[in-house]
Design a protein around this motif. Structure first.
Motif, PDB file in Angstrom:
ATOM      1  N   PHE A  39       0.552   0.209  17.035  1.00  0.00           N
ATOM      2  CA  PHE A  39       1.549   1.101  17.630  1.00  0.00           C
ATOM      3  C   PHE A  39       2.924   0.698  17.086  1.00  0.00           C
ATOM      4  N   GLY A  40       3.803   1.680  16.958  1.00  0.00           N
ATOM      5  CA  GLY A  40       5.122   1.332  16.453  1.00  0.00           C
ATOM      6  C   GLY A  40       6.085   2.495  16.492  1.00  0.00           C
ATOM      7  N   ALA A  41       7.316   2.212  16.084  1.00  0.00           N
ATOM      8  CA  ALA A  41       8.345   3.239  16.033  1.00  0.00           C
ATOM      9  C   ALA A  41       9.360   2.868  14.969  1.00  0.00           C
ATOM     10  N   THR A  42       9.924   3.871  14.323  1.00  0.00           N
ATOM     11  CA  THR A  42      11.028   3.676  13.388  1.00  0.00           C
ATOM     12  C   THR A  42      12.221   4.504  13.855  1.00  0.00           C
ATOM     13  N   ILE A  50       9.506  -6.830  14.147  1.00  0.00           N
ATOM     14  CA  ILE A  50      10.726  -6.128  14.529  1.00  0.00           C
ATOM     15  C   ILE A  50      11.763  -6.405  13.443  1.00  0.00           C
ATOM     16  N   GLY A  51      12.338  -5.355  12.855  1.00  0.00           N
ATOM     17  CA  GLY A  51      13.274  -5.648  11.776  1.00  0.00           C
ATOM     18  C   GLY A  51      14.001  -4.423  11.240  1.00  0.00           C
ATOM     19  N   LEU A  52      14.584  -4.617  10.065  1.00  0.00           N
ATOM     20  CA  LEU A  52      15.342  -3.587   9.355  1.00  0.00           C
ATOM     21  C   LEU A  52      14.800  -3.432   7.933  1.00  0.00           C
ATOM     22  N   ARG A  53      14.806  -2.193   7.455  1.00  0.00           N
ATOM     23  CA  ARG A  53      14.479  -1.912   6.048  1.00  0.00           C
ATOM     24  C   ARG A  53      15.604  -1.107   5.433  1.00  0.00           C
ATOM     25  N   SER A  86      20.269   5.679   8.952  1.00  0.00           N
ATOM     26  CA  SER A  86      20.849   6.501   7.893  1.00  0.00           C
ATOM     27  C   SER A  86      19.690   6.935   7.000  1.00  0.00           C
ATOM     28  N   LYS A  87      20.016   7.580   5.885  1.00  0.00           N
ATOM     29  CA  LYS A  87      18.962   7.985   4.960  1.00  0.00           C
ATOM     30  C   LYS A  87      18.286   6.786   4.301  1.00  0.00           C
ATOM     31  N   ARG A  88      18.998   5.654   4.245  1.00  0.00           N
ATOM     32  CA  ARG A  88      18.460   4.496   3.531  1.00  0.00           C
ATOM     33  C   ARG A  88      18.143   3.295   4.417  1.00  0.00           C
ATOM     34  N   THR A  89      18.626   3.280   5.657  1.00  0.00           N
ATOM     35  CA  THR A  89      18.439   2.130   6.533  1.00  0.00           C
ATOM     36  C   THR A  89      17.629   2.534   7.761  1.00  0.00           C
ATOM     37  N   THR A  90      16.563   1.771   8.027  1.00  0.00           N
ATOM     38  CA  THR A  90      15.643   2.074   9.124  1.00  0.00           C
ATOM     39  C   THR A  90      15.394   0.828   9.968  1.00  0.00           C
ATOM     40  N   ALA A  91      15.511   0.970  11.279  1.00  0.00           N
ATOM     41  CA  ALA A  91      15.095  -0.073  12.215  1.00  0.00           C
ATOM     42  C   ALA A  91      13.658   0.221  12.645  1.00  0.00           C
ATOM     43  N   TYR A  92      12.867  -0.831  12.874  1.00  0.00           N
ATOM     44  CA  TYR A  92      11.456  -0.596  13.210  1.00  0.00           C
ATOM     45  C   TYR A  92      10.928  -1.661  14.159  1.00  0.00           C
ATOM     46  N   PRO A 128       7.713  12.819  14.996  1.00  0.00           N
ATOM     47  CA  PRO A 128       9.159  12.721  14.788  1.00  0.00           C
ATOM     48  C   PRO A 128       9.921  13.312  15.969  1.00  0.00           C
ATOM     49  N   MET A 129      10.963  12.592  16.380  1.00  0.00           N
ATOM     50  CA  MET A 129      11.820  13.048  17.479  1.00  0.00           C
ATOM     51  C   MET A 129      13.266  12.807  17.067  1.00  0.00           C
ATOM     52  N   GLY A 130      13.742  13.603  16.130  1.00  0.00           N
ATOM     53  CA  GLY A 130      15.053  13.375  15.554  1.00  0.00           C
ATOM     54  C   GLY A 130      15.011  12.157  14.661  1.00  0.00           C
ATOM     55  N   ALA A 131      15.930  11.213  14.885  1.00  0.00           N
ATOM     56  CA  ALA A 131      15.953   9.993  14.078  1.00  0.00           C
ATOM     57  C   ALA A 131      14.815   9.045  14.429  1.00  0.00           C
ATOM     58  N   LEU A 132      14.222   9.240  15.620  1.00  0.00           N
ATOM     59  CA  LEU A 132      13.140   8.377  16.095  1.00  0.00           C
ATOM     60  C   LEU A 132      11.788   8.956  15.715  1.00  0.00           C
ATOM     61  N   THR A 133      10.882   8.093  15.227  1.00  0.00           N
ATOM     62  CA  THR A 133       9.502   8.497  14.951  1.00  0.00           C
ATOM     63  C   THR A 133       8.555   7.526  15.640  1.00  0.00           C
TER      64      THR A 133
END
Length: 367
Positions: free
Chosen positions: A321-324, A361-364, A328-334, A290-295
């Motif tokens: 390999f990947g990153a998220t 590549i997308g949004l959750r 916000s608390k409910r929305t994640t780009a990946y 984890p690096m703040g909002a980025l993992t």
């Protein structure tokens, strides 16, 4: 006024929640199978490249869950989930996910219906990417109950100093005059023990399924096996037996979270015939930083498959390999990419290889 007061009290003791998980983006996937003999190669592939697709990071779902306080520490609980396919804007399957009703209290929780097996939950806990899309856990064991099981009884114990035990048992006995003692009966059992305290999680699980024949040898050893496949026919499905076991671990160091697991499965399509059993073993490791909002995430896994009666074994290495990024608390780009379900074997001058490549590549969004 008395009626309103009673109704208000009853409502306060019950709750129903509507929740969901939406996942949509771009998914490119290609599975290839190649056979090489005397310097000549032949290959086949399946390719699925959609501009917009679903389930890149997690499966989409729409769920309803509720609880009612029955007094004395006893509660009634239910859950029902359905597939939610964002790419086509539809409820994919109205059934097939979690669907249980049960009671909970000081004794733990009992649920009846359909839900995840203890073995699947333990295997999935070892992969930093979970069990959707590119990842390093591919061996979910049994033919029909690798992920969820229907017609089942589930028990979860109370937490004893960090230790939780889960039990599962299922049976489906649909017979006719022609199928008595034959393919009309299936059963499954599962067991897991999990220790979770502080930064450490350790889990071990096992599971068994009987009476359901699926030939997983064909895809893996069709080009390489020198021994005849001993897969059972539908009439012999009552003799089929599938077993699986897994050990998983997680450790959160703060600056990084480590994942590890080992899975072993054995598929025997006809236990009355010697030989032909397919044994699969898988070891995987992963890390999330984890690096703040980025993992940032990475994982590697080693696969090995062998057939009883054949000296040839198939081996492969999975990588992902990947990153998220938490918007916000409910929305994640990946974004994630990897090669998985990879095996290679050589027998009698024939080399066969199968692998799947996938990039997502997308949004959750959770609600």
């Amino acid at each position: 006024m008395a009626v309103i007061a009673v109704s208000g009290t009853a409502f306060a003791q019950s709750s129903v929640t509507i929740y969901g998980r939406l996942d949509v983006g771009m998914n490119n996937q290609k599975t290839t199978a190649t056979a090489t003999a005397a310097g000549v190669s032949a290959s086949a592939f399946y390719k699925a490249n959609n501009l917009v697709n679903e389930d890149g990071l997690s499966t989409g779902l729409l769920g309803f869950k509720g609880t009612e306080d029955l007094g004395g520490g006893l509660k009634a609980n239910f859950v029902h989930e359905m597939d939610l396919d964002m790419d086509v804007g539809a409820l994919g399957v109205a059934a097939g996910r979690d669907s249980t009703l049960g009671l909970s209290g000081g004794f733990g929780e009992v649920r009846l219906g359909r839900s995840y097996t203890p073995l699947f939950s333990t295997i999935g806990a070892s992969d930093v990417f979970g069990t959707t899309g590119a990842g390093t856990v591919n061996q979910f064991g049994m033919a029909n109950t690798g992920v969820r099981v229907s017609n089942a009884f589930f028990y979860t114990s109370p937490n004893f100093s960090g230790i939780t035990v889960k039990l599962m048992a299922a049976q489906n006995n649909a017979q006719t005059n022609a199928s008595v003692g034959n393919a009309g009966k299936t059963s499954a059992q599962g067991f897991s023990v999990t220790y979770a305290a502080g930064p450490l999680m350790l889990a071990a699980a096992t599971g068994t399924e009987k009476g359901s024949s699926v030939n997983r040898l064909v895809g893996l050893f069709a080009e390489t096996a020198t021994a005849a496949t001993k897969a059972g026919t539908p009439a012999e499905a009552a003799n089929a037996k599938y077993t699986g076991s897994a050990i998983s671990a997680q450790y959160d160091m703060g600056v990084a979270k480590l994942f590890a697991g080992f899975t072993s499965t054995k598929d025997d399509n006809d236990s009355t015939v010697a030989g032909g059993e397919l044994t699969m073993k898988e070891t995987n490791f992963g890390v999330a930083v984890p690096m703040g909002a980025l993992t940032l995430m990475a994982a590697v896994g080693n696969n090995k498959g062998s057939e009883a009666g054949d000296p040839v074994s198939a081996k492969g290495t999975d990588m992902a390999f990947g990153a998220t990024y938490a918007l916000s608390k409910r929305t994640t780009a990946y974004v994630k990419t990897g090669t998985y379900n990879k095996y290679k074997a050589t027998d009698a001058g024939v080399t066969a290889e199968v692998k799947t490549n996938r990039t997502s590549i997308g949004l959750r969004h959770l609600f």
